[in-house]
Motif scaffolding. Structure first.
Motif, PDB file in Angstrom:
ATOM      1  N   TYR A  90     -61.951 -69.834 -15.959  1.00  0.00           N
ATOM      2  CA  TYR A  90     -60.736 -69.214 -15.427  1.00  0.00           C
ATOM      3  C   TYR A  90     -60.281 -69.928 -14.167  1.00  0.00           C
ATOM      4  O   TYR A  90     -59.079 -70.134 -13.959  1.00  0.00           O
ATOM      5  CB  TYR A  90     -60.956 -67.732 -15.110  1.00  0.00           C
ATOM      6  CG  TYR A  90     -59.768 -67.159 -14.361  1.00  0.00           C
ATOM      7  CD1 TYR A  90     -58.544 -66.989 -15.001  1.00  0.00           C
ATOM      8  CD2 TYR A  90     -59.852 -66.859 -13.002  1.00  0.00           C
ATOM      9  CE1 TYR A  90     -57.436 -66.514 -14.306  1.00  0.00           C
ATOM     10  CE2 TYR A  90     -58.754 -66.381 -12.308  1.00  0.00           C
ATOM     11  CZ  TYR A  90     -57.550 -66.208 -12.966  1.00  0.00           C
ATOM     12  OH  TYR A  90     -56.462 -65.763 -12.271  1.00  0.00           O
ATOM     13  N   ARG A  94     -56.530 -71.011 -13.704  1.00  0.00           N
ATOM     14  CA  ARG A  94     -55.873 -69.997 -12.885  1.00  0.00           C
ATOM     15  C   ARG A  94     -54.420 -70.323 -12.543  1.00  0.00           C
ATOM     16  O   ARG A  94     -53.514 -69.508 -12.770  1.00  0.00           O
ATOM     17  CB  ARG A  94     -56.667 -69.781 -11.609  1.00  0.00           C
ATOM     18  CG  ARG A  94     -56.119 -68.695 -10.698  1.00  0.00           C
ATOM     19  CD  ARG A  94     -56.990 -68.566  -9.462  1.00  0.00           C
ATOM     20  NE  ARG A  94     -56.530 -67.515  -8.573  1.00  0.00           N
ATOM     21  CZ  ARG A  94     -57.104 -67.241  -7.401  1.00  0.00           C
ATOM     22  NH1 ARG A  94     -58.165 -67.940  -6.993  1.00  0.00           N
ATOM     23  NH2 ARG A  94     -56.627 -66.269  -6.627  1.00  0.00           N
ATOM     24  N   SER A 145     -56.341 -63.187 -15.294  1.00  0.00           N
ATOM     25  CA  SER A 145     -54.948 -63.490 -14.987  1.00  0.00           C
ATOM     26  C   SER A 145     -54.093 -62.230 -14.990  1.00  0.00           C
ATOM     27  O   SER A 145     -53.273 -62.010 -14.100  1.00  0.00           O
ATOM     28  CB  SER A 145     -54.400 -64.495 -15.996  1.00  0.00           C
ATOM     29  OG  SER A 145     -53.039 -64.780 -15.733  1.00  0.00           O
TER      30      SER A 145
END
Length: 221
Positions: A90, A94, A145
């Protein structure tokens, strides 16, 4: 821990996953890149190798920190490793996931990062005893997210929730249970170690990964 205690304590039993990731070095990322025949998978495989290295660094560091204040609680290495790998991926995605506008270069990079996450997911699934759906790792990235963009939840806080949930259940949790009961040493260890990991490992990883992508695009890697 005293020298006497170290000499006579029982050695920790490694899971197949821990035995696998504990052998990975930073240099192995470059070796992986050069050894993959499919050019489109070279960089994804190299980044996956780096993620697995960081996964071991975080999981081992967290275990040491927790053991310094709580020597009785068995450490759930595999679920912690999964959550760490998902968070590392992630971290790379990001900016793209949270951006409002798509750019051609970012689309290509995003496809590379998704391929890398898929490789990591397959490797983790092959080394763990619990059922690990292939899409779960990518779902984690989307969850981070969504929470950050729509609910203003810091990814570090969400990561801590996932770590605690998965540690308690012994396998990757389908969702982070907010307010789940856990030991204070575990909570404090996780809260203390995440910022250390981010500042010393993830920040550099994100920068170098983008540089590797640009070099790969130019044929200079």
């Amino acid at each position: 821990m005293s020298i006497f205690s170290k000499l006579f304590r029982k050695p920790d039993v490694q899971t197949p996953l821990e035995a696998f990731v504990s052998t990975i070095t930073p240099e192995q990322s470059q070796t992986t890149y050069r050894s993959v025949k499919d050019e489109s998978l070279r960089l994804p495989a190299a980044l996956s190798t780096w993620v697995l290295y960081l996964t071991h660094r975080f999981s081992s560091g967290l275990r040491e920190m927790l053991a310094s204040v709580d020597k009785k609680t068995p450490f759930a290495f595999d679920p912690i490793a999964f959550e760490t790998a998902a968070f590392c991926h992630y971290w790379l995605m990001r900016d793209i996931l949270n951006a409002d506008d798509d750019q051609a270069e970012d689309e290509i990079y995003f496809e590379c990062l998704k391929a890398s996450a898929s490789i990591t997911s397959s490797l983790l699934a092959s080394k763990t005893s619990f059922a690990l759906p292939t899409e779960l790792l990518m779902q984690r990235s989307m969850a981070y997210s969504h929470e950050e963009k729509c609910k203003a939840v810091r990814p570090e806080d969400k990561f801590a929730q996932f770590l605690i949930s998965s540690f308690q259940s012994g396998s990757p949790a389908t969702k982070a249970a907010v307010g789940i009961s856990s030991s204070l040493p575990l909570q404090l260890s996780i809260a203390s170690y995440i910022p250390i990991f981010e500042s010393t490992q993830l920040a550099e990883f994100k920068t170098v990964a983008r540089a590797m992508f640009l070099a790969d695009q130019e044929g200079a890697l």
